[in-house]
Write a protein that holds these residues in place. Structure first.
Motif, PDB file in Angstrom:
ATOM      1  N   HIS A  78      10.453  -3.196  -8.438  1.00  0.00           N
ATOM      2  CA  HIS A  78      11.205  -2.830  -9.641  1.00  0.00           C
ATOM      3  C   HIS A  78      10.838  -1.437 -10.148  1.00  0.00           C
ATOM      4  CE1 HIS A  78      12.158  -7.134  -9.628  1.00  0.00           C
ATOM      5  NE2 HIS A  78      13.144  -6.842 -10.450  1.00  0.00           N
ATOM      6  N   GLY A  79      10.223  -0.640  -9.285  1.00  0.00           N
ATOM      7  CA  GLY A  79      10.026   0.768  -9.610  1.00  0.00           C
ATOM      8  C   GLY A  79       8.705   1.156 -10.234  1.00  0.00           C
ATOM      9  N   ALA A  80       7.704   0.264 -10.227  1.00  0.00           N
ATOM     10  CA  ALA A  80       6.391   0.639 -10.764  1.00  0.00           C
ATOM     11  C   ALA A  80       5.845   1.838  -9.991  1.00  0.00           C
ATOM     12  CB  ALA A  80       5.429  -0.541 -10.674  1.00  0.00           C
ATOM     13  N   GLY A  81       5.232   2.759 -10.707  1.00  0.00           N
ATOM     14  CA  GLY A  81       4.843   4.033 -10.083  1.00  0.00           C
ATOM     15  C   GLY A  81       3.506   4.036  -9.381  1.00  0.00           C
ATOM     16  N   TYR A  82       3.223   3.023  -8.576  1.00  0.00           N
ATOM     17  CA  TYR A  82       1.972   3.012  -7.811  1.00  0.00           C
ATOM     18  C   TYR A  82       2.120   3.877  -6.566  1.00  0.00           C
ATOM     19  CZ  TYR A  82       0.943  -1.058 -10.729  1.00  0.00           C
ATOM     20  OH  TYR A  82       0.738  -1.897 -11.803  1.00  0.00           O
ATOM     21  N   ASP A  83       1.011   4.483  -6.175  1.00  0.00           N
ATOM     22  CA  ASP A  83       1.020   5.336  -4.979  1.00  0.00           C
ATOM     23  C   ASP A  83       0.513   4.606  -3.742  1.00  0.00           C
ATOM     24  OD1 ASP A  83       1.827   7.859  -6.298  1.00  0.00           O
ATOM     25  OD2 ASP A  83      -0.056   7.592  -7.378  1.00  0.00           O
ATOM     26  N   ALA A  84      -0.307   3.574  -3.945  1.00  0.00           N
ATOM     27  CA  ALA A  84      -0.840   2.783  -2.830  1.00  0.00           C
ATOM     28  C   ALA A  84      -1.113   1.373  -3.325  1.00  0.00           C
ATOM     29  CB  ALA A  84      -2.108   3.414  -2.268  1.00  0.00           C
ATOM     30  N   PHE A  85      -1.245   0.454  -2.373  1.00  0.00           N
ATOM     31  CA  PHE A  85      -1.413  -0.956  -2.714  1.00  0.00           C
ATOM     32  C   PHE A  85      -2.477  -1.563  -1.822  1.00  0.00           C
ATOM     33  CE2 PHE A  85       0.781  -5.345  -2.127  1.00  0.00           C
ATOM     34  CZ  PHE A  85      -0.045  -5.939  -3.070  1.00  0.00           C
ATOM     35  N   LEU A  86      -3.496  -2.152  -2.436  1.00  0.00           N
ATOM     36  CA  LEU A  86      -4.528  -2.894  -1.706  1.00  0.00           C
ATOM     37  C   LEU A  86      -4.277  -4.370  -1.962  1.00  0.00           C
ATOM     38  CD1 LEU A  86      -5.759  -0.041  -1.639  1.00  0.00           C
ATOM     39  CD2 LEU A  86      -7.995  -1.068  -2.037  1.00  0.00           C
ATOM     40  N   SER A  87      -3.667  -5.027  -1.010  1.00  0.00           N
ATOM     41  CA  SER A  87      -3.258  -6.418  -1.169  1.00  0.00           C
ATOM     42  C   SER A  87      -4.387  -7.369  -0.790  1.00  0.00           C
ATOM     43  CB  SER A  87      -2.027  -6.693  -0.296  1.00  0.00           C
ATOM     44  OG  SER A  87      -1.608  -8.033  -0.408  1.00  0.00           O
ATOM     45  N   ALA A  88      -4.209  -8.641  -1.173  1.00  0.00           N
ATOM     46  CA  ALA A  88      -5.169  -9.675  -0.776  1.00  0.00           C
ATOM     47  C   ALA A  88      -4.729 -10.371   0.494  1.00  0.00           C
ATOM     48  CB  ALA A  88      -5.338 -10.696  -1.900  1.00  0.00           C
ATOM     49  N   ASP A  89      -3.649  -9.892   1.104  1.00  0.00           N
ATOM     50  CA  ASP A  89      -3.197 -10.464   2.375  1.00  0.00           C
ATOM     51  C   ASP A  89      -2.540  -9.372   3.210  1.00  0.00           C
ATOM     52  OD1 ASP A  89      -0.734 -10.027   1.220  1.00  0.00           O
ATOM     53  OD2 ASP A  89      -0.034 -12.097   1.416  1.00  0.00           O
ATOM     54  N   GLU A  90      -2.023  -9.759   4.372  1.00  0.00           N
ATOM     55  CA  GLU A  90      -1.353  -8.792   5.235  1.00  0.00           C
ATOM     56  C   GLU A  90       0.163  -8.888   5.162  1.00  0.00           C
ATOM     57  OE1 GLU A  90      -2.410  -9.541   9.329  1.00  0.00           O
ATOM     58  OE2 GLU A  90      -2.541 -11.710   8.981  1.00  0.00           O
ATOM     59  N   ALA A  91       0.667 -10.026   4.662  1.00  0.00           N
ATOM     60  CA  ALA A  91       2.111 -10.250   4.653  1.00  0.00           C
ATOM     61  C   ALA A  91       2.830  -9.360   3.642  1.00  0.00           C
ATOM     62  CB  ALA A  91       2.413 -11.716   4.364  1.00  0.00           C
ATOM     63  N   LYS A  92       2.251  -9.182   2.477  1.00  0.00           N
ATOM     64  CA  LYS A  92       2.944  -8.442   1.415  1.00  0.00           C
ATOM     65  C   LYS A  92       3.082  -6.952   1.732  1.00  0.00           C
ATOM     66  CE  LYS A  92       1.862 -11.877  -2.096  1.00  0.00           C
ATOM     67  NZ  LYS A  92       1.335 -12.835  -1.093  1.00  0.00           N
ATOM     68  N   PRO A  93       2.034  -6.267   2.220  1.00  0.00           N
ATOM     69  CA  PRO A  93       2.240  -4.876   2.628  1.00  0.00           C
ATOM     70  C   PRO A  93       3.264  -4.745   3.755  1.00  0.00           C
ATOM     71  CG  PRO A  93      -0.086  -5.295   2.286  1.00  0.00           C
ATOM     72  CD  PRO A  93       0.604  -6.625   2.238  1.00  0.00           C
ATOM     73  N   ALA A  94       3.269  -5.691   4.687  1.00  0.00           N
ATOM     74  CA  ALA A  94       4.251  -5.654   5.778  1.00  0.00           C
ATOM     75  C   ALA A  94       5.667  -5.788   5.229  1.00  0.00           C
ATOM     76  CB  ALA A  94       3.960  -6.770   6.775  1.00  0.00           C
ATOM     77  N   ARG A 107      -0.155   0.994   7.155  1.00  0.00           N
ATOM     78  CA  ARG A 107      -0.840  -0.263   6.842  1.00  0.00           C
ATOM     79  C   ARG A 107      -2.060  -0.471   7.733  1.00  0.00           C
ATOM     80  NH1 ARG A 107       0.185  -6.017   8.401  1.00  0.00           N
ATOM     81  NH2 ARG A 107       1.736  -5.232   9.864  1.00  0.00           N
ATOM     82  N   PHE A 108      -3.163  -0.944   7.134  1.00  0.00           N
ATOM     83  CA  PHE A 108      -4.368  -1.275   7.892  1.00  0.00           C
ATOM     84  C   PHE A 108      -5.168  -2.321   7.118  1.00  0.00           C
ATOM     85  CE2 PHE A 108      -5.680   1.993   4.955  1.00  0.00           C
ATOM     86  CZ  PHE A 108      -6.983   1.662   4.596  1.00  0.00           C
ATOM     87  N   THR A 109      -6.021  -3.052   7.810  1.00  0.00           N
ATOM     88  CA  THR A 109      -6.877  -4.055   7.182  1.00  0.00           C
ATOM     89  C   THR A 109      -8.145  -3.385   6.667  1.00  0.00           C
ATOM     90  OG1 THR A 109      -6.026  -5.797   8.631  1.00  0.00           O
ATOM     91  CG2 THR A 109      -8.127  -6.227   7.525  1.00  0.00           C
ATOM     92  N   TYR A 110      -8.367  -3.455   5.365  1.00  0.00           N
ATOM     93  CA  TYR A 110      -9.552  -2.823   4.784  1.00  0.00           C
ATOM     94  C   TYR A 110     -10.684  -3.828   4.556  1.00  0.00           C
ATOM     95  CZ  TYR A 110      -7.912  -4.688   0.276  1.00  0.00           C
ATOM     96  OH  TYR A 110      -7.495  -5.526  -0.742  1.00  0.00           O
ATOM     97  N   ALA A 111     -10.363  -5.130   4.531  1.00  0.00           N
ATOM     98  CA  ALA A 111     -11.387  -6.155   4.327  1.00  0.00           C
ATOM     99  C   ALA A 111     -10.846  -7.507   4.769  1.00  0.00           C
ATOM    100  CB  ALA A 111     -11.811  -6.223   2.859  1.00  0.00           C
ATOM    101  N   ILE A 112     -11.748  -8.403   5.125  1.00  0.00           N
ATOM    102  CA  ILE A 112     -11.380  -9.784   5.457  1.00  0.00           C
ATOM    103  C   ILE A 112     -12.127 -10.680   4.476  1.00  0.00           C
ATOM    104  CG2 ILE A 112     -11.390 -11.585   7.218  1.00  0.00           C
ATOM    105  CD1 ILE A 112     -11.450  -9.308   9.315  1.00  0.00           C
ATOM    106  N   GLY A 113     -11.346 -11.363   3.638  1.00  0.00           N
ATOM    107  CA  GLY A 113     -11.929 -12.136   2.546  1.00  0.00           C
ATOM    108  C   GLY A 113     -12.499 -13.476   2.981  1.00  0.00           C
ATOM    109  N   LYS A 114     -13.384 -14.001   2.142  1.00  0.00           N
ATOM    110  CA  LYS A 114     -14.003 -15.305   2.388  1.00  0.00           C
ATOM    111  C   LYS A 114     -13.837 -16.174   1.146  1.00  0.00           C
ATOM    112  CE  LYS A 114     -17.419 -13.267   5.527  1.00  0.00           C
ATOM    113  NZ  LYS A 114     -18.861 -13.031   5.780  1.00  0.00           N
TER     114      LYS A 114
END
Length: 257
Positions: A78-94, A107-114
Motif C-alpha cells: 500500500h505504498g509504505a516508504g521502506y527501502d528494505a525488508f528483513l522478513s521472518a520467513d522466505e515466502a514474503k520477500p519472494a 533476496r538472501f537468507t540473513y538468519a535461520i530462526g529457532k
C-alpha cells in the motif's frame, strides 16, 4: 605624541583553518545517507546491535521499524516508504519480488530462526511433557497468519498431536514480540518465542524445540523497489553478510546459511 594602536592578531589563519576543515569534512557529510528498513519483531535485539555497528562504520542513518512480517507486506503493497525488508520467513520477500515490490536477485537468507517454548514459572517447566499434561490456563503464540514463528508453533503443536486440545488456551499476539510480552507479564504461563528473544537469559526454563517439529525458519532480506537506488539500504544489506554481522547474529542464537 599619541600611543600607537595595538595590532590585533589577524583572523585570516582561523578562516583558513575553518575552510580546510570544511573541505575535509564535506565529503563524509555529503555521502552519509539514510534508509528506512522494516524488520521482523523476532530480530529486534540483533538488529539494534547491527545498526549501531553499521552506523559507526559508515555514518549512514538506518531507521528501523519492528513488527510482524505479514503486516509489513500489507504496508509495502500500500505504498509504505521502506527501502528494505528483513522478513521472518522466505515466502514474503519472494512474493514481494514476484509482485514487483522487491528488487530481483536481491533476496538472501540473513538468519535461520529457532523456536523455543519459554516458561518463567518455576513449577511449570517448558517441555513436551508440560504441553501434553496441559496443566496451565494460557499459552502464548503469535498469529500464524501474519508471523512465521506463529506458523512454526502451530506446526509443532500439530506434529505433537496437541493442537486441538490446547487451542482453547491460546493467547494470540500480533507478532512474536507481543507473544513474549504475554508470557513476561503473566498473561500466559508459558509461550512460544524466538530463541533470540531469550538472549538476556530470563528466569524460568526454555525448551528448544527439535527442528523436525516445524519447517526451517529461513529469514530472508530483500531490497525493495523504493530503495533500489538507496546506497544506505544496499550497503546495510551487504553488511549483514559480513563476518562481523554474522558473529552478532549467531550470538543471539540464530543459525546462518
Amino acid at each position: 605624541m599619541q600611543p600607537r594602536a595595538r595590532k590585533t592578531p589577524s583572523s585570516r589563519p582561523c578562516r583558513l583553518l575553518f575552510s580546510v576543515l570544511a573541505i575535509t569534512l564535506a565529503p563524509a557529510v555529503a555521502h552519509a545517507e539514510q534508509a528506512r528498513i522494516a524488520i521482523a519483531a523476532n530480530f529486534i535485539g540483533p538488529a539494534k546491535e547491527l545498526i549501531a555497528a553499521y552506523t559507526k562504520k559508515t555514518g549512514d542513518t538506518i531507521i528501523p521499524s519492528f513488527g510482524s512480517s505479514g503486516q509489513f507486506v500489507v504496508q509495502i503493497e500500500h505504498g509504505a516508504g521502506y527501502d528494505a525488508f528483513l522478513s521472518a520467513d522466505e515466502a514474503k520477500p519472494a512474493r514481494l519480488i514476484q509482485d514487483g515490490y522487491g528488487v530481483q536477485a536481491s533476496r538472501f537468507t540473513y538468519a535461520i530462526g529457532k523456536l523455543a517454548l519459554w516458561s518463567p514459572t518455576p513449577n511449570l517447566p517448558a517441555s513436551e511433557a508440560t504441553l501434553r499434561a496441559a496443566s496451565f490456563q494460557h499459552i502464548a503464540l503469535c498469529n500464524p497468519d501474519l508471523a512465521p514463528y506463529g506458523a512454526a508453533a502451530v506446526a509443532a503443536l500439530k506434529a505433537l498431536d496437541v493442537y486441538q486440545s490446547l487451542q482453547p488456551r491460546f493467547v494470540m499476539g500480533m507478532d512474536i514480540a507481543q507473544a513474549y510480552q504475554f508470557v513476561q507479564s503473566g498473561n500466559a504461563e508459558l509461550g512460544f518465542v524466538a530463541l533470540s528473544q531469550l538472549h538476556a537469559h530470563p528466569v524460568g526454563t526454555v525448551w528448544l524445540l527439535p527442528q523436525f517439529l516445524y519447517p526451517p525458519i529461513r529469514q530472508d532480506a530483500v531490497l525493495l523497489t523504493n530503495g533500489a537506488h538507496n546506497h544506505a539500504a544496499q550497503a546495510f544489506l551487504s553488511y549483514l553478510k559480513s563476518p562481523e554481522a554474522l558473529t552478532i547474529i549467531t550470538a543471539y542464537g540464530y543459525a546462518t546459511p
